[in-house]
Motif scaffolding. Structure first.
Motif, PDB file in Angstrom:
ATOM      1  N   ASN A 195      25.584 -32.707 -19.782  1.00  0.00           N
ATOM      2  CA  ASN A 195      25.060 -33.638 -20.774  1.00  0.00           C
ATOM      3  C   ASN A 195      25.564 -33.256 -22.171  1.00  0.00           C
ATOM      4  N   ILE A 196      26.002 -34.232 -22.989  1.00  0.00           N
ATOM      5  CA  ILE A 196      26.132 -34.049 -24.433  1.00  0.00           C
ATOM      6  C   ILE A 196      24.791 -34.400 -25.020  1.00  0.00           C
ATOM      7  N   THR A 197      24.160 -33.461 -25.689  1.00  0.00           N
ATOM      8  CA  THR A 197      22.804 -33.672 -26.189  1.00  0.00           C
ATOM      9  C   THR A 197      22.789 -34.068 -27.660  1.00  0.00           C
ATOM     10  N   THR A 198      23.627 -33.398 -28.499  1.00  0.00           N
ATOM     11  CA  THR A 198      23.489 -33.551 -29.946  1.00  0.00           C
ATOM     12  C   THR A 198      24.872 -33.685 -30.577  1.00  0.00           C
ATOM     13  N   VAL A 199      25.035 -34.644 -31.492  1.00  0.00           N
ATOM     14  CA  VAL A 199      26.275 -34.813 -32.263  1.00  0.00           C
ATOM     15  C   VAL A 199      25.916 -34.870 -33.745  1.00  0.00           C
ATOM     16  N   CYS A 200      26.462 -33.922 -34.541  1.00  0.00           N
ATOM     17  CA  CYS A 200      26.189 -33.876 -35.980  1.00  0.00           C
ATOM     18  C   CYS A 200      27.443 -34.311 -36.743  1.00  0.00           C
ATOM     19  N   SER A 201      27.259 -35.097 -37.805  1.00  0.00           N
ATOM     20  CA  SER A 201      28.403 -35.571 -38.606  1.00  0.00           C
ATOM     21  C   SER A 201      27.890 -36.085 -39.946  1.00  0.00           C
ATOM     22  N   LEU A 202      28.865 -36.333 -40.849  1.00  0.00           N
ATOM     23  CA  LEU A 202      28.524 -36.912 -42.140  1.00  0.00           C
ATOM     24  C   LEU A 202      28.408 -38.421 -42.009  1.00  0.00           C
ATOM     25  N   ASN A 203      27.263 -38.955 -42.453  1.00  0.00           N
ATOM     26  CA  ASN A 203      27.092 -40.394 -42.519  1.00  0.00           C
ATOM     27  C   ASN A 203      27.197 -40.775 -43.986  1.00  0.00           C
ATOM     28  N   GLU A 204      28.450 -41.116 -44.436  1.00  0.00           N
ATOM     29  CA  GLU A 204      28.762 -41.347 -45.848  1.00  0.00           C
ATOM     30  C   GLU A 204      28.462 -40.066 -46.617  1.00  0.00           C
ATOM     31  N   THR A 205      27.322 -39.946 -47.297  1.00  0.00           N
ATOM     32  CA  THR A 205      27.024 -38.744 -48.087  1.00  0.00           C
ATOM     33  C   THR A 205      25.945 -37.892 -47.430  1.00  0.00           C
ATOM     34  N   GLN A 206      25.426 -38.330 -46.269  1.00  0.00           N
ATOM     35  CA  GLN A 206      24.265 -37.672 -45.644  1.00  0.00           C
ATOM     36  C   GLN A 206      24.687 -37.005 -44.354  1.00  0.00           C
ATOM     37  N   TYR A 207      24.363 -35.733 -44.198  1.00  0.00           N
ATOM     38  CA  TYR A 207      24.642 -35.007 -42.959  1.00  0.00           C
ATOM     39  C   TYR A 207      23.522 -35.299 -41.981  1.00  0.00           C
ATOM     40  N   GLN A 208      23.870 -35.791 -40.783  1.00  0.00           N
ATOM     41  CA  GLN A 208      22.865 -36.190 -39.802  1.00  0.00           C
ATOM     42  C   GLN A 208      23.203 -35.635 -38.419  1.00  0.00           C
ATOM     43  N   CYS A 209      22.161 -35.317 -37.680  1.00  0.00           N
ATOM     44  CA  CYS A 209      22.312 -34.870 -36.288  1.00  0.00           C
ATOM     45  C   CYS A 209      21.598 -35.863 -35.377  1.00  0.00           C
ATOM     46  N   LYS A 210      22.396 -36.589 -34.562  1.00  0.00           N
ATOM     47  CA  LYS A 210      21.868 -37.641 -33.704  1.00  0.00           C
ATOM     48  C   LYS A 210      21.866 -37.192 -32.234  1.00  0.00           C
ATOM     49  N   CYS A 211      20.875 -37.701 -31.496  1.00  0.00           N
ATOM     50  CA  CYS A 211      20.742 -37.355 -30.080  1.00  0.00           C
ATOM     51  C   CYS A 211      21.499 -38.366 -29.206  1.00  0.00           C
ATOM     52  N   GLU A 212      22.111 -37.846 -28.125  1.00  0.00           N
ATOM     53  CA  GLU A 212      22.811 -38.686 -27.162  1.00  0.00           C
ATOM     54  C   GLU A 212      21.873 -39.074 -25.995  1.00  0.00           C
ATOM     55  N   GLY A 213      22.241 -40.179 -25.334  1.00  0.00           N
ATOM     56  CA  GLY A 213      21.566 -40.575 -24.084  1.00  0.00           C
ATOM     57  C   GLY A 213      20.051 -40.603 -24.173  1.00  0.00           C
ATOM     58  N   LEU A 214      19.403 -39.902 -23.238  1.00  0.00           N
ATOM     59  CA  LEU A 214      17.936 -39.895 -23.174  1.00  0.00           C
ATOM     60  C   LEU A 214      17.332 -38.697 -23.899  1.00  0.00           C
ATOM     61  N   PHE A 215      18.120 -38.034 -24.757  1.00  0.00           N
ATOM     62  CA  PHE A 215      17.636 -36.858 -25.463  1.00  0.00           C
ATOM     63  C   PHE A 215      16.983 -37.281 -26.787  1.00  0.00           C
ATOM     64  N   VAL A 216      16.016 -36.466 -27.251  1.00  0.00           N
ATOM     65  CA  VAL A 216      15.287 -36.756 -28.503  1.00  0.00           C
ATOM     66  C   VAL A 216      14.996 -35.452 -29.226  1.00  0.00           C
ATOM     67  N   TRP A 217      14.722 -35.581 -30.552  1.00  0.00           N
ATOM     68  CA  TRP A 217      14.196 -34.462 -31.321  1.00  0.00           C
ATOM     69  C   TRP A 217      12.683 -34.419 -31.145  1.00  0.00           C
TER      70      TRP A 217
END
Length: 795
Positions: free
Chosen positions: A638-660
């Motif tokens: 499973n890929i669970t977490t993908v972090c990247s820059l969203n314009e000026t905001q650093y965000q970590c988003k969950c993949e598939g059925l995963f959640v924070w």
């Protein structure tokens, strides 16, 4: 005989213009057809025309062919011999007279005057007063204006409701109101419904007339079918058969004979009343007559008398025998001195390897006519070949003849060479060293007894009686009852005829398929069908497959018996080779080494989102499980977490059925909605190194359990309440809530579905079905159906 002639005559006479002048002194002022006689199929009848009727005496003398109303009828089955035809129906008038006095003395005077008038009172040749009725008196009672009914009169029901009453309402009527009605009837004479008590209350009852109503009661020794409803013609009294409950009315050891309105008790043969001067009853029960004490001569000389319940038994003393051996010992068949009779059992063993010798012996012995007399004191009464031993190719075997068998211990000790059935066999591989031969096989009989009752109380009585019988029950030296089984009870359930199995019994599979079932089918069997099969077996006792659990489920397992089937499960730490098949003897449990699971997290730092897409595609292409070695498999990627820059905001988003999880969403500021305590995007990578977690799945499972015994419903309810939650089924599955919400069943003859405590039916369901309790807040707790769709009761 032509009815058209009558119609022509009727039309001719009706066309006359009346009065019709015949001469100066003669006019026809009225023309009537009064009586028409004709054949009605095979019955000659005389019917009245218009307002004409046959008088009461004629109706009874010549047999009325329609109803007799107001002492007259319009059809009789003959033409009267006195030549009289139908007579004009007399007119009846009811005249209300309102008399106003200020002096109550004049009211009493008028009342006495009316009572003393001799009726009928003739006013003219054609007018008679047949009834005078003073019904209502109005006046001031203090300051209140009241209208009271005269004796045996009442105000109608509608009037009592429309005006204020000044006395009690009985049977929907009253005797006093505080007004004179502007319209409607005055007080009406109370109808004495008890004048024909049988037509009102039915047979075997008393009728008591009360103002505005009546009351029926059964005679002593009689009762109604429906004790919850009042006595009436439709719920009439019938004789109580006290003898259905004989032990409770007459006591034990007695006969009860039902009589109309009563019953009679008498003692069984060999019993007498405890107090001879009083009749037999529950307080004066029957006692056993000890004939051996009270009449010692009953057996005659040289005999012994043994008292038994309800009788006695005579036997000769040692060294004596009866004169007539075919009759029992008695004073008329006394005991005489005799030489003792000796019985011998002679076993003859023949050793021969030639089987023809055995056949010759069998034919010889079967040709004997028994009993075979050797001398005056010696008879052969029975001859049997029990055991034949011989070589079967290379194996020495001893086989039983006829109805003889080897007992269970012998079958196991010497190795049976055929099936062991009911604890015996007919062949063993040796001749027992103790010299015993095959033994007689006891006969077994299954007797079905069909008992029909109208009273379910007797079914319970029979059920308890059977349960309390001590088995085996000896009927004679050679006959024992070893098992009594009550298996099937049929009767009406409301309007449906049902045949239900007794506890621990089921209908066979074929029967459940052939007839409509009234419960769930479990393991191919059922507990209730809506018919009594015309052939085939009744309910059968459920086989407890778990009596020998190892032979059914194999080693290291538990066996749970259920009606019509069984269920096997492995002990903790054991498993089957084929996990997709149920546990059984062929898929038995064996010890397994613990399985080690590893969770490997891989963190990739890259600012290029195409790398993430390439990695996702690569991982999704794997065929799982992926074998690395004999002991290591990759079972999930499973890929669970993908972090990247969203314009000026650093965000970590969950993949598939995963959640924070909830705490992380609040600590690092969620960048999407928090739903059910979790989110899929936060504005940071947690410092503790945790990534998104799998979203736990939630399942709601409705289970429909069908039981015939409300005791089991209470048992299930208590069982559910005492389960400690959460209940772990395995590492990834927990039961967090168990909810018993709805119980359906018959309440008398009504089918009802009731909600459990703290549950209600939804508003739409209460409106769609007939409710059986009050509607509160748009919801209800009971409806008279199981909804075909939609939710059950909700918490």
């Amino acid at each position: 005989m032509d009815s058209s002639i009558t119609d022509q005559l009727r039309n001719l006479l009706m066309s006359f213009s009346l009065p019709y002048t015949i001469s100066d002194s003669t006019n026809i002022t009225e023309i009537n057809i009064t009586t028409v006689c004709s054949l009605n199929e095979t019955q000659y009848q005389c019917k009245c025309e218009g307002l004409f009727v046959w008088p009461n005496d004629t109706c009874h003398s010549y047999e009325a062919c329609d109803d007799i109303t107001d002492a007259s009828c319009t059809c009789i089955n003959a033409l009267p011999v006195d030549g009289q035809f139908c007579q004009i129906l007399p007119s009846k008038y009811v005249i209300d007279i309102d008399v106003r006095f200020f002096d109550l003395f004049l009211v009493d005077y008028l009342r006495n005057l009316i009572k003393n008038i001799s009726l009928p009172l003739t006013l003219s040749n054609s007018i008679n007063i047949t009834d005078i009725d003073m019904n209502t008196v109005c006046g001031l009672n203090g300051t209140e204006y009241e209208c009271k009914c005269e004796e045996n009169h009442v105000w109608p029901n509608d009037t009592c409701r429309a005006y204020q009453v000044c006395d009690g309402i009985v049977g929907g009527t009253c005797g006093c109101i505080q007004a004179l009605p502007s319209d409607g009837p005055l007080c009406q004479r109370d109808i004495n419904e008890c004048e024909d008590a049988v037509s009102v209350c039915g047979q075997y009852s008393d009728c008591i007339n009360i103002i505005g109503s009546h009351m029926c009661s059964c005679w002593s020794g009689f009762n109604t079918s429906n004790k919850d409803s009042p006595v009436s013609r439709d719920n009439s009294c019938h004789d109580i058969n006290e003898c259905l409950f004989s032990p409770s009315v007459c006591g034990s050891d007695s006969n009860c004979t039902n009589q109309l309105g009563s019953y009679n008790c008498s003692c069984l043969d060999g019993f007498t009343a405890t107090i001879s001067s009083l009749p037999i009853s529950i307080n004066n029960t029957c006692r056993d007559v000890n004939e051996c004490l009270e009449t010692p001569e009953v057996c005659g000389p040289n005999s012994r008398c043994t008292n038994s319940i309800g009788g006695y038994n005579c036997s000769c003393l040692s060294g004596f025998t009866v004169t007539n051996i075919r009759e029992p010992v008695s004073a008329s068949n006394p005991c005489n001195v005799t030489l003792p009779l000796t019985e011998y059992l002679i076993e003859i063993q023949i050793n021969s390897m030639d089987s023809s010798i055995t056949d010759q012996l069998r034919n010889l012995l079967m040709s004997f006519s028994l009993p075979y007399t050797i001398s005056d004191s010696t008879n052969i009464t029975e001859i049997n070949i029990t055991t034949v031993c011989s070589l079967n190719e290379t194996q020495y075997q001893c086989k039983c003849e006829g109805l003889f068998v080897w007992p269970n211990d012998t079958c196991h000790s010497y190795e049976a060479c055929d099936d062991i059935t009911d604890g015996s066999c007919t062949c063993i591989n040796a001749l027992p060293v103790d010299g015993q031969f095959c033994q007689i096989l006891p006969s077994k009989y299954v007797i079905d007894i069909d008992v029909r009752f109208f009273d379910l109380f007797l079914v319970d009585y029979l059920r308890n009686l059977i349960r309390n019988i001590s088995l085996p029950l000896t009927l004679s030296n050679s006959i024992n009852i070893t098992d009594i089984d009550m298996n099937t009870v049929c009767g009406l359930n409301g309007t449906e005829y049902e045949c239900k199995c007794e506890e621990n019994h089921v209908w066979p599979n074929d029967t459940c398929r052939a007839y409509q079932v009234c419960d769930g089918i479990v393991g191919g069997t059922c507990g209730c069908i809506q018919a009594l099969p015309s052939d085939g077996p009744l309910c059968q006792r459920d086989i407890n497959e778990c009596e020998d659990a190892v032979s059914v489920c194999g080693q290291y397992s538990d066996c749970i018996n259920i009606i019509g089937s069984h269920m096997c499960s492995c002990w903790s730490g054991f498993n089957t080779s084929n996990k997709d098949s149920p546990v059984n003897r062929n898929n038995s449990c064996h010890v397994t080494l613990p399985l080690t699971e590893y969770l490997i997290e891989i963190q990739i730092n890259s600012m290029d989102s195409s790398i993430t897409d390439q990695l996702r595609n690569l991982l999704m292409s794997f065929s799982l499980p992926y074998t690395i070695s004999d002991s290591t498999n990759i079972t999930e990627i499973n890929i669970t977490t993908v972090c990247s820059l969203n314009e000026t905001q650093y965000q970590c988003k969950c993949e598939g059925l995963f959640v924070w999880p909830n705490d992380t969403c609040h600590s690092y500021e969620a960048c999407d909605d928090i739903t059910d305590g979790s989110c899929t995007c936060i504005n940071a990578l947690p410092v503790d190194g945790q990534f998104c977690q799998i979203l736990p799945s939630k399942y709601v499972i409705d289970i429909d359990v069908r039981l015939f015994d409300l005791f089991l419903v209470d048992y299930l309810r208590n069982l559910i309440r005492n389960i400690s939650l959460p209940l772990t089924l395995r590492n990834s599955i927990n039961i967090t809530d168990i909810d018993m919400n709805t119980v359906c069943g018959l309440n008398g003859t009504e089918y009802e579905c009731k909600c459990e405590e703290n549950h209600v039916w939804p508003n739409d369901t209460c409106r769609a079905y007939q409710v059986c309790d009050g509607i509160v807040g748009g919801t209800c707790g009971c409806i008279q159906a199981l909804p075909s769709e939609g939710p059950l009761c909700q918490r």
